[in-house]
Design a protein around this motif. Sequence first.
Motif, mmCIF file in Angstrom:
data_model
loop_
_atom_site.group_PDB
_atom_site.id
_atom_site.type_symbol
_atom_site.label_atom_id
_atom_site.label_comp_id
_atom_site.label_asym_id
_atom_site.label_seq_id
_atom_site.Cartn_x
_atom_site.Cartn_y
_atom_site.Cartn_z
ATOM 1 N N MET A 1 0.524 -0.845 0.148
ATOM 2 C CA MET A 1 -0.111 0.182 0.083
ATOM 3 C C MET A 1 0.684 1.093 0.233
ATOM 4 O O MET A 1 0.947 1.879 -0.691
ATOM 5 N N ARG A 42 -4.257 31.055 -19.366
ATOM 6 C CA ARG A 42 -5.175 31.219 -19.899
ATOM 7 C C ARG A 42 -3.860 31.852 -21.011
ATOM 8 O O ARG A 42 -4.481 31.931 -22.256
ATOM 9 N N ASN A 119 -9.397 46.926 -18.984
ATOM 10 C CA ASN A 119 -9.740 46.141 -18.502
ATOM 11 C C ASN A 119 -8.845 44.568 -17.409
ATOM 12 O O ASN A 119 -8.772 43.764 -16.694
ATOM 13 N N HIS A 120 -8.053 44.543 -18.889
ATOM 14 C CA HIS A 120 -7.462 43.348 -19.064
ATOM 15 C C HIS A 120 -5.756 43.549 -20.126
ATOM 16 O O HIS A 120 -6.301 44.303 -21.089
ATOM 17 N N ASP A 122 -4.709 41.701 -22.013
ATOM 18 C CA ASP A 122 -4.790 41.930 -23.347
ATOM 19 C C ASP A 122 -5.154 42.942 -24.202
ATOM 20 O O ASP A 122 -5.109 43.089 -25.163
ATOM 21 N N GLU A 168 -6.975 37.706 -31.415
ATOM 22 C CA GLU A 168 -6.467 36.607 -30.200
ATOM 23 C C GLU A 168 -5.057 36.400 -29.982
ATOM 24 O O GLU A 168 -4.341 37.081 -28.720
ATOM 25 N N LEU A 171 -3.204 39.597 -29.854
ATOM 26 C CA LEU A 171 -3.048 40.793 -28.353
ATOM 27 C C LEU A 171 -2.125 39.663 -27.382
ATOM 28 O O LEU A 171 -1.628 40.093 -26.432
ATOM 29 N N LYS A 172 -2.513 38.512 -27.241
ATOM 30 C CA LYS A 172 -1.832 37.594 -26.700
ATOM 31 C C LYS A 172 -0.433 37.261 -26.338
ATOM 32 O O LYS A 172 0.192 37.626 -25.429
#
Lengths: 342, 230
Positions: A1, A42, A119-120, A122, A168, A171-172
């Motif tokens: 075990m 992300r 707000n972000h 990206d 996307e 921007l990233k």
Amino acid sequence: MRYVKIISFLSIACILGSFVPKFDELFKVPVNWPQPKYAFERNPLDSSKIKLGRLLFYSGLLSRTNKISCASCHSPYASFAHTDHALSHGIDDKIGNRNAPALVNLAWSNSFMWDGAINHLDMQALFPITHPLEMDENIQRVIQKLQIHKPFPKLFYTAYNDSTITGERVLKCISQFMLSLVSAESKYDSVMRHSAEFTAQEKNGYRLFKLHCSSCHTEPLFTNYSFQNNGLPLDTMLKDLGRMKVTHDGNDSLKFKVPTLRNIEYTYPYMHDGRFKNLPQVLLHYVTGITKSSTLAAQLKNGIPLSPNERVDITAFLLCLSDKKFIFNPSNAYPKELLYDK
Amino acid sequence: MKRGLLILLVQLLIDTTNLFSQTNRLLTLEVLPVADEQTVHAEKCFSLKNDSICIELLKFYISGIQFFNKGIPVWSEIQSFHLIDIEKPQSCLVKINIPDQLVADELVFNLGIDSLTSVSGAFGADLDPTQGMYWTWQSGYINLKLEGLYKSKDALAKRLVYHLGGYQQNENALQTLRFEIKQLNSIKLNFDVIKFITSEVVKQHAHIMSPGREAIQLSATAKSCFNLVK
């Protein structure tokens, strides 16, 4: 075990271990700093994407005239602020209405612009790209241009295993480059790590700073990311009410985001509209220039009492926040690859 | 300990077999902007009593598609973001992959993009900023865009421009729609453009392009313009 337990523990450790080193190499959280706020899961950092982001940051293709890049207003030698220009100028030399802030340690920030309208991280690049006074382009056309301009299709292929360029991805990648701009190698940092010492003057400046300034310009990032009214009189031409424009709340009138003071030596002129040319003017403002209004920060109600000598000492301390390694870091500078693009 | 492990193993076996035995099928959700029972295409004009309206642009998001049965959620689509655009007729046919055995009596979805997604940075596909549905001078998605030319016999022509959105607490324009459904083979919804154009808010405001009270009001109007085609 017991073996089962050991084996499962080891395999979990291996799985975790295989993720950690790569991220650690590309993004080190400096000792004693808080955890960053950017959600890296992300947009996991990757050297080919950081490189691509750097090229995008320096590329004029992001503007209508193909001449203005992010770096036109955010110069590496000014800690990515816009030196000498009170109000940043962009396309066709049109003048904007705010001063370009330094771009450092953005991974710790969760609202952007002087009023926090973005707000972000990206999504930040969309603003200048489409702003009629800045780059005056739209993201669809930017992508069409990138698709036919060396070296971009190849770099997208390297970064994503296919050369499709999307909003996307653009921007990233720009975010990845900006996230890599960590400045934590100033004299102040060395002193905190016990590998250098302040002079007597700097030491006194630091003491005064902790007493009068650090409630807003909080260590180690030298901002608490709040929005405050630090007593600047309203510029009657620009009529910039700051945070209120975003929240539509009268309690936010004349409040602006507390800026970091790291690399402050390089980011003149100062304040959201670049109204002060140098640090002595800034300090004089805090001593004698505070304008009273209902939203003025409580700490500043009576101004900050500082003798001329004390102001010099604080200035000496502020110069300890300069990170020359960061300013002259070749991997932040104009990428030579873009030269072959002509 | 041993017994626990055994139960776990059996459970795992059941789960994996379930995973494979469960088959899916496509359900088409048709979302069609219509005016006077005709499908709305870009640049198409419609007459209203004395006036006429030419729609130049109409796009909106349908998101968070869910099915309920007797008031209980029974299925929800993952990554559920669909941009309906009259310039792209295919986009009006939303294909969703539902489990074969699904039993449901209610369709639920949002008109617009939720606040969490609005603060989480860049996304691709229908959420890609190249779709022109992300605000650039502030943050957040535009839930619905309608632009057109309103010509009236007794007044000057006026441009109508609506960019409806807003995700912050007091500006949240997101609308949740619920429809009772009888079957799960194909579901058809209409968006009544005439009802939207002739609404009270549109009469009062030719432009609404930022979040706030008007945007919320007109979003609620937009919600009421959807109906299920029986």
